[in-house]
Design a protein around this motif. Sequence first.
Motif, PDB file in Angstrom:
ATOM      1  N   ALA A   1     -46.413 -37.399   4.118  1.00 44.16           N
ATOM      2  CA  ALA A   1     -45.772 -37.253   2.810  1.00 44.16           C
ATOM      3  C   ALA A   1     -44.460 -36.491   2.935  1.00 44.16           C
ATOM      4  CB  ALA A   1     -46.711 -36.526   1.847  1.00 44.16           C
ATOM      5  N   VAL A   2     -44.465 -35.409   3.723  1.00 42.17           N
ATOM      6  CA  VAL A   2     -43.225 -34.647   3.940  1.00 42.17           C
ATOM      7  C   VAL A   2     -42.182 -35.505   4.637  1.00 42.17           C
ATOM      8  CG1 VAL A   2     -42.228 -32.625   5.079  1.00 42.17           C
ATOM      9  CG2 VAL A   2     -44.471 -32.448   4.012  1.00 42.17           C
ATOM     10  N   ALA A   3     -42.621 -36.296   5.633  1.00 42.92           N
ATOM     11  CA  ALA A   3     -41.685 -37.135   6.379  1.00 42.92           C
ATOM     12  C   ALA A   3     -41.064 -38.209   5.493  1.00 42.92           C
ATOM     13  CB  ALA A   3     -42.408 -37.789   7.562  1.00 42.92           C
ATOM     14  N   VAL A   4     -41.856 -38.787   4.604  1.00 39.40           N
ATOM     15  CA  VAL A   4     -41.334 -39.822   3.707  1.00 39.40           C
ATOM     16  C   VAL A   4     -40.281 -39.237   2.773  1.00 39.40           C
ATOM     17  CG1 VAL A   4     -41.928 -41.360   1.798  1.00 39.40           C
ATOM     18  CG2 VAL A   4     -43.378 -41.280   3.824  1.00 39.40           C
ATOM     19  N   VAL A   5     -40.569 -38.074   2.205  1.00 36.17           N
ATOM     20  CA  VAL A   5     -39.600 -37.428   1.313  1.00 36.17           C
ATOM     21  C   VAL A   5     -38.348 -37.042   2.091  1.00 36.17           C
ATOM     22  CG1 VAL A   5     -39.194 -35.489  -0.238  1.00 36.17           C
ATOM     23  CG2 VAL A   5     -41.436 -36.585  -0.183  1.00 36.17           C
TER      24      VAL A   5
ATOM     25  N   THR B   1     -32.548 -29.811   3.655  1.00 36.55           N
ATOM     26  CA  THR B   1     -33.229 -31.047   3.285  1.00 36.55           C
ATOM     27  C   THR B   1     -34.689 -31.017   3.722  1.00 36.55           C
ATOM     28  OG1 THR B   1     -31.129 -32.212   3.571  1.00 36.55           O
ATOM     29  CG2 THR B   1     -33.112 -33.552   3.397  1.00 36.55           C
ATOM     30  N   LEU B   2     -34.947 -30.490   4.912  1.00 40.86           N
ATOM     31  CA  LEU B   2     -36.320 -30.391   5.409  1.00 40.86           C
ATOM     32  C   LEU B   2     -37.153 -29.473   4.517  1.00 40.86           C
ATOM     33  CD1 LEU B   2     -38.481 -30.964   7.530  1.00 40.86           C
ATOM     34  CD2 LEU B   2     -37.526 -29.086   8.899  1.00 40.86           C
ATOM     35  N   LEU B   3     -36.609 -28.327   4.162  1.00 37.32           N
ATOM     36  CA  LEU B   3     -37.341 -27.395   3.310  1.00 37.32           C
ATOM     37  C   LEU B   3     -37.556 -27.975   1.915  1.00 37.32           C
ATOM     38  CD1 LEU B   3     -35.625 -24.050   4.357  1.00 37.32           C
ATOM     39  CD2 LEU B   3     -37.933 -24.808   4.919  1.00 37.32           C
ATOM     40  N   LEU B   4     -36.551 -28.674   1.409  1.00 35.86           N
ATOM     41  CA  LEU B   4     -36.687 -29.300   0.092  1.00 35.86           C
ATOM     42  C   LEU B   4     -37.751 -30.396   0.119  1.00 35.86           C
ATOM     43  CD1 LEU B   4     -35.636 -29.384  -2.800  1.00 35.86           C
ATOM     44  CD2 LEU B   4     -33.890 -31.006  -2.060  1.00 35.86           C
ATOM     45  N   ALA B   5     -37.804 -31.151   1.221  1.00 39.15           N
ATOM     46  CA  ALA B   5     -38.839 -32.185   1.351  1.00 39.15           C
ATOM     47  C   ALA B   5     -40.228 -31.559   1.335  1.00 39.15           C
ATOM     48  CB  ALA B   5     -38.623 -32.975   2.638  1.00 39.15           C
ATOM     49  N   LEU B   6     -40.372 -30.410   2.000  1.00 30.33           N
ATOM     50  CA  LEU B   6     -41.663 -29.724   2.004  1.00 30.33           C
ATOM     51  C   LEU B   6     -42.032 -29.244   0.606  1.00 30.33           C
ATOM     52  CD1 LEU B   6     -44.068 -28.515   3.494  1.00 30.33           C
ATOM     53  CD2 LEU B   6     -42.657 -26.508   4.010  1.00 30.33           C
ATOM     54  N   VAL B   7     -41.048 -28.712  -0.114  1.00 27.52           N
ATOM     55  CA  VAL B   7     -41.311 -28.211  -1.467  1.00 27.52           C
ATOM     56  C   VAL B   7     -41.701 -29.357  -2.400  1.00 27.52           C
ATOM     57  CG1 VAL B   7     -40.247 -27.147  -3.502  1.00 27.52           C
ATOM     58  CG2 VAL B   7     -39.860 -26.174  -1.231  1.00 27.52           C
TER      59      VAL B   7
ATOM     60  N   ALA C   1     -43.037 -32.163  -1.571  1.00 31.75           N
ATOM     61  CA  ALA C   1     -44.322 -32.744  -1.158  1.00 31.75           C
ATOM     62  C   ALA C   1     -45.484 -31.776  -1.305  1.00 31.75           C
ATOM     63  CB  ALA C   1     -44.231 -33.221   0.293  1.00 31.75           C
ATOM     64  N   ILE C   2     -45.246 -30.591  -1.835  1.00 29.60           N
ATOM     65  CA  ILE C   2     -46.311 -29.600  -1.977  1.00 29.60           C
ATOM     66  C   ILE C   2     -47.518 -30.148  -2.744  1.00 29.60           C
ATOM     67  CG2 ILE C   2     -46.890 -27.509  -3.299  1.00 29.60           C
ATOM     68  CD1 ILE C   2     -44.530 -26.145  -2.126  1.00 29.60           C
ATOM     69  N   PRO C   3     -47.327 -30.888  -3.856  1.00 32.10           N
ATOM     70  CA  PRO C   3     -48.519 -31.417  -4.549  1.00 32.10           C
ATOM     71  C   PRO C   3     -49.403 -32.273  -3.651  1.00 32.10           C
ATOM     72  CG  PRO C   3     -46.596 -31.594  -5.963  1.00 32.10           C
ATOM     73  CD  PRO C   3     -46.092 -31.175  -4.614  1.00 32.10           C
ATOM     74  N   VAL C   4     -48.787 -33.096  -2.802  1.00 33.83           N
ATOM     75  CA  VAL C   4     -49.577 -33.932  -1.897  1.00 33.83           C
ATOM     76  C   VAL C   4     -50.276 -33.068  -0.854  1.00 33.83           C
ATOM     77  CG1 VAL C   4     -49.496 -35.824  -0.237  1.00 33.83           C
ATOM     78  CG2 VAL C   4     -48.006 -35.862  -2.244  1.00 33.83           C
ATOM     79  N   VAL C   5     -49.560 -32.076  -0.330  1.00 36.62           N
ATOM     80  CA  VAL C   5     -50.148 -31.181   0.673  1.00 36.62           C
ATOM     81  C   VAL C   5     -51.345 -30.443   0.089  1.00 36.62           C
ATOM     82  CG1 VAL C   5     -49.728 -29.187   2.147  1.00 36.62           C
ATOM     83  CG2 VAL C   5     -47.956 -30.930   1.883  1.00 36.62           C
ATOM     84  N   ILE C   6     -51.190 -29.933  -1.133  1.00 34.40           N
ATOM     85  CA  ILE C   6     -52.285 -29.206  -1.773  1.00 34.40           C
ATOM     86  C   ILE C   6     -53.446 -30.135  -2.086  1.00 34.40           C
ATOM     87  CG2 ILE C   6     -52.940 -27.981  -3.880  1.00 34.40           C
ATOM     88  CD1 ILE C   6     -50.324 -26.571  -3.813  1.00 34.40           C
ATOM     89  N   TYR C   7     -53.149 -31.371  -2.474  1.00 34.67           N
ATOM     90  CA  TYR C   7     -54.227 -32.331  -2.742  1.00 34.67           C
ATOM     91  C   TYR C   7     -55.043 -32.589  -1.475  1.00 34.67           C
ATOM     92  CZ  TYR C   7     -56.663 -36.705  -3.486  1.00 34.67           C
ATOM     93  OH  TYR C   7     -57.632 -37.677  -3.549  1.00 34.67           O
ATOM     94  N   GLN C   8     -54.366 -32.750  -0.340  1.00 33.91           N
ATOM     95  CA  GLN C   8     -55.085 -32.977   0.913  1.00 33.91           C
ATOM     96  C   GLN C   8     -55.932 -31.763   1.280  1.00 33.91           C
ATOM     97  OE1 GLN C   8     -55.277 -35.864   2.387  1.00 33.91           O
ATOM     98  NE2 GLN C   8     -53.800 -36.785   0.968  1.00 33.91           N
ATOM     99  N   LEU C   9     -55.399 -30.582   1.035  1.00 28.77           N
ATOM    100  CA  LEU C   9     -56.185 -29.364   1.279  1.00 28.77           C
ATOM    101  C   LEU C   9     -57.396 -29.317   0.356  1.00 28.77           C
ATOM    102  CD1 LEU C   9     -56.512 -26.573   2.599  1.00 28.77           C
ATOM    103  CD2 LEU C   9     -55.033 -25.650   0.813  1.00 28.77           C
TER     104      LEU C   9
END
Length: 255
Positions: free
Chosen positions: A30-34, A79-85, A87-95
């Motif tokens: 998800a982070v990579a796609v963003v 850009t990398l940090l913004l992509a992580l931010v 994608a946070i909803p997806v990261v939290i959903y996976q957690l």
Amino acid sequence: MNDHPDTDREQTFLEHLVELRGRLLKACLAVAVVLVCLLPFSRQLYHVLATPLMATLPEGSNMIAIDVASPFLAPFKLTLLLALVIAIPVVIYQLWAFVAPALFKHEKRLAKPLLLSSVFLFYAGCAFAYFVVFPLVFGFMARIAPEGVSVMTDISRYLDFVIALFLAFGIAFEVPIATIILVATGLVTTRQLGKARPYVVVGAFAIGMLLTPPDVISQTLLAIPMWILYEVGIIMSRILLPEKSGEESPDQATN
């Protein structure tokens, strides 16, 4: 009522590792796609980030790059940090999908709104820093520059500076979530939190001094929202967890 974790059978340690790997891969994907979607706009994104500073610089002043690779690395890092931010909803959903089967039903009922609220509050803290704190802080710093000194900030150091502020305000805005968790786990009651209010106010200003640049404006702008959010956390704890408020009921008071 069934108050046990929703698992049909106990998974082996290896199965847990396999599932965790799958969840982590999905979060990274998800982070990579963003990131791929944002990379073509990395220069424009950095320009937006630099706008609060550029608006306060004296006419004719610009930002500089003192390292050879800074013109490429600074926008890419942003850009990398913004992509992580983003994608946070997806990261939290996976957690959540990994942890949820082991939780009790009452824990799930409390955890879901807390997770959603934590994401919203982190975004709110970052937005508060960008739209409120940055203009005031950069304007203050530009005004106090000694006469004859040209204010020209390196793009990499500016990025590190604003990232620290984003993290400070994003984490500070999580105070209501931390307050509710403390009450839910039984470590404290809302009554005890109310009595600790004077110490919290002093602690908020101390944290503001440690997490923000050495100026009164940014320290105050971090401390006051932390205190207000602390009060919000107490109110929400009383609403969501009335049985753990620590207040005497009318029947207890008459006995």
